[in-house]
Design an enzyme around this catalytic site. Sequence first.
Site, short mmCIF file in Angstrom:
data_model
loop_
_atom_site.label_atom_id
_atom_site.label_comp_id
_atom_site.label_asym_id
_atom_site.label_seq_id
_atom_site.Cartn_x
_atom_site.Cartn_y
_atom_site.Cartn_z
N ASP A 159 0.82 -1.21 0.00
CA ASP A 159 0.00 0.00 0.00
C ASP A 159 0.86 1.26 0.00
OD1 ASP A 159 -2.23 -1.63 0.18
OD2 ASP A 159 -2.27 -1.54 2.37
N LYS A 160 0.25 2.34 -0.45
CA LYS A 160 0.91 3.65 -0.51
C LYS A 160 1.58 4.00 0.82
CE LYS A 160 -0.15 8.60 -0.89
NZ LYS A 160 -1.22 9.60 -1.12
#
Length: 341
Positions: free
Chosen positions: A153-154
């Site tokens: 994830d970011k």
Amino acid sequence: MSDKELIEEDDELFEHHRIVADPKQQLLRIDKFLMDRLPNVTRNKLQNAIKDGFVKVNDTEIKPNYKVRPDDVITIALPEPPRDTEVIPENIPLNIIYEDEDLLVVNKEAGMVVHPAYQNWSGTLVNALTYHFQNLPEMQGNEGRPGLVHRIDKDTSGLLVIAKSETAMTGLAKQFYDHSIERTYLALVWGIPAEAKGTININLGRSLKDRRITVAYEDETIGRNAITHYEVLEDLRYVSLIKCNLETGRTHQIRAHMKHLGHTLFNDATYGGDKVLKGTPFSKYKSFVDNCFKVIPRQALHAKSLGFMHPVKKEFMQFDSELPADFEAVLEKWRHYVQYT
């Protein structure tokens, strides 16, 4: 087995809209109402979204002939719009901890998106990769993501392996498909799990209410099988440091599994971890937690280690990374709190 089957990718994020009808809104068929407000969406796409249950009025699925009424709240989840798969190279520094002719391992910082997607077409890891490396392989069905065989994830930091050759891509993807890749994450979560060690084996899938969120499903016919092994490393009274080993690689797997267990990741805004979930009612404690949130303004999750068989050299390779500064700092704050209060 096809290349596409080797990729263990979940659905991409969906494009969301929320529209509130005017108090004086006249009765109007839902597709016509939305066509006026979403000019870049075709009527056919809207009608299909209504039939598939991605359009809700007042949190309830509706039929295609529904007529919008005053003050109706309409929410829409549409698959992200088609886009040219060409990736624009960008001169973004990479923290490469290993590289050879076939692959590299990078330590991604929190805040960097892995690949171009809706609302994040630039500044991604893939934009950086295409600048620093030419002719990275792409897997069929995964166009626009050269070199990728997995993602994080970011706002999760940590290790990713990138394929530089077709042989490496196929070999690594096969290991992900077979669940033979060793992946260890560290997470700071709210509360202390009752069992010091355990395995969470429950299906995960997109939430029917919010497609941006992954949820656990007790019904084995819904979602996809997901397995996370966890161990408590440190009890910090109201939070705990957890080690997680992934057997599968679903979207938001650790975040959704730990929430299902009742131990949401610390400062994970998407899953409700950016509130005080454990502790005392005193304002001094709340102020301490708020300061911790400022120290690590993201979910406290780090992809710490990665182990795999080199697809060309046929040697097992193991890589480890240090906790980033924000994660280490918030741990120290909690350790100090436990020791002195």
